[in-house]
Design an enzyme around this catalytic site. Structure first.
Site, short mmCIF file in Angstrom:
data_model
loop_
_atom_site.label_atom_id
_atom_site.label_comp_id
_atom_site.label_asym_id
_atom_site.label_seq_id
_atom_site.Cartn_x
_atom_site.Cartn_y
_atom_site.Cartn_z
N GLY A 83 -0.41 2.22 9.58
CA GLY A 83 0.34 2.08 10.81
C GLY A 83 -0.47 1.74 12.05
N GLY B 36 1.24 -1.77 4.21
CA GLY B 36 1.76 -0.41 3.99
C GLY B 36 3.03 -0.18 4.76
N MET C 77 -12.19 4.47 -0.13
CA MET C 77 -12.76 4.76 1.19
C MET C 77 -13.41 6.13 1.09
SD MET C 77 -9.54 3.29 3.33
CE MET C 77 -8.54 3.42 1.86
N HIS D 141 -1.44 -1.44 -4.09
CA HIS D 141 -2.68 -1.06 -3.43
C HIS D 141 -2.72 0.46 -3.25
CE1 HIS D 141 -6.11 -1.97 -0.71
NE2 HIS D 141 -5.64 -0.99 0.05
N MET E 114 -9.02 8.23 -0.07
CA MET E 114 -9.80 8.70 1.10
C MET E 114 -10.31 10.11 0.84
SD MET E 114 -7.33 7.39 4.17
CE MET E 114 -6.56 5.77 4.12
N SER F 245 0.84 -1.20 0.00
CA SER F 245 0.00 0.00 0.00
C SER F 245 0.87 1.24 0.00
CB SER F 245 -0.90 0.01 1.24
OG SER F 245 -1.38 1.33 1.44
N GLY G 99 -8.66 4.48 7.35
CA GLY G 99 -8.38 5.91 7.48
C GLY G 99 -6.91 6.23 7.61
N PHE G 100 -6.17 5.31 8.19
CA PHE G 100 -4.76 5.58 8.45
C PHE G 100 -3.92 4.32 8.32
CE2 PHE G 100 -7.43 8.43 10.89
CZ PHE G 100 -6.95 9.67 10.49
N ASP H 143 -6.47 -6.23 4.89
CA ASP H 143 -5.83 -4.92 4.83
C ASP H 143 -5.80 -4.27 6.20
OD1 ASP H 143 -5.01 -2.33 4.18
OD2 ASP H 143 -6.74 -1.89 2.90
N GLY H 144 -4.58 -4.04 6.70
CA GLY H 144 -4.43 -3.26 7.93
C GLY H 144 -3.65 -3.98 9.01
N GLY H 145 -2.52 -3.41 9.39
CA GLY H 145 -1.75 -3.95 10.52
C GLY H 145 -1.07 -5.28 10.23
N ASP I 63 -4.82 3.63 -1.76
CA ASP I 63 -5.86 3.99 -0.80
C ASP I 63 -6.41 5.38 -1.09
OD1 ASP I 63 -6.01 1.74 1.04
OD2 ASP I 63 -3.92 2.21 1.49
N HIS J 233 -8.57 1.00 -3.61
CA HIS J 233 -9.46 0.83 -2.46
C HIS J 233 -10.13 2.17 -2.18
CE1 HIS J 233 -9.55 -0.07 2.20
NE2 HIS J 233 -10.76 -0.01 1.67
N MET K 127 -11.33 -5.62 6.15
CA MET K 127 -10.50 -4.62 6.84
C MET K 127 -10.11 -5.16 8.22
SD MET K 127 -9.99 -2.17 4.80
CE MET K 127 -9.01 -1.22 5.99
#
Ligand code: DX5
Ligand code: ZN
Length: 224
Positions: A146, A198, A69, A34, A38, A9, A143-144, A176-178, A36, A67, A138
């Protein structure tokens, strides 16, 4: 199952040096890039739009996974596909006419995905399970970059996989995420076939190597 694709990402990359960041990920074996998007409404952050996707398209041959959002995805889908998106996902939480939106994405020649927030039941996708080209689970609140992986997401990957299997659809589950090299194996074993990362990639000192290591760790999960 048996395939796994890594989708770095760019949200975690230096936006002033996107080209070289993408080239590094590509050299490390990125299968997708990827992107993102927003809008400051659906999520409390603003990122990029179609012109940036168009520029990225010119510097890589890797397919772009966009993606969305954003509050009103229908309004912008065509512009993103024209700009070069090969895969487009929009959030079930903002789509009263989800079936129509997915059909629309497909009609424009892109793969149609539906993204699901951590607090939205996977069952909300039941009636489009035959239609989707991929499901994006998700594993953080969008939104963010990290943020920390939400542990329950592992179960939700299994649920999404079951839902698709029940519909006779072998479309992949994306997560997606963490995600990092430590938890990715478990997620692949749970049924994830597209891995978004990411900060674990672009936050690393050597993104090329981080991509390669992420892929190796993901492939170890395939064997489970
Ligand atoms: C979050 C985005 C993610 C984000 C992941 O809203 O959808 O794609 O870039 O970043 P990491 O891997 O840092 O959690
Ligand atoms: Zn994303």
């Amino acid at each position: 199952m048996g395939t796994v694709r890594i989708a770095p990402s760019i949200l975690a990359a230096d936006f002033a040096a996107l080209g070289s960041a993408i080239t590094a990920a590509e050299r490390g074996g990125a299968d997708l890039i990827h992107v993102d998007v927003m809008d400051g409404h659906f999520v409390p952050n603003i990122t990029i739009g179609p012109p940036v996707v168009r520029s990225i398209r010119r510097v890589t041959s890797v397919p772009l996974d966009v993606h969305l959002m954003i509050q009103d995805p229908d309004r912008y889908i065509e512009a993103f596909i024209e700009a070069g998106a090969a895969m487009v996902s929009a959030h079930v939480e903002v789509l009263p006419h989800l079936h129509r939106t997915l059909t629309y994405i497909k009609s424009l020649g892109a793969r149609a995905g539906v993204a699901v927030n951590p607090s939205t039941p996977i069952g909300a996708l039941q009636d489009v399970a035959e239609l989707v080209d991929f499901v994006l689970v998700m594993s953080v609140n969008p939104g963010f970059g990290g943020q920390s992986f939400i542990p329950r997401s592992e179960l939700r990957i299994r649920e999404a996989r079951r839902l698709l299997d029940g519909a006779g659809n072998d479309a992949p589950v994306e997560v997606d995420g963490g995600i990092d090299a430590h938890n990715v194996g478990r997620l692949v074993a749970a049924g994830a076939e597209i891995i978004v990362a990411g900060s674990a990639i672009f936050g690393a000192a050597d993104p090329e190597r981080a991509t390669r290591e992420m892929k190796a760790a993901a492939l170890a999960g395939v064997a489970c």
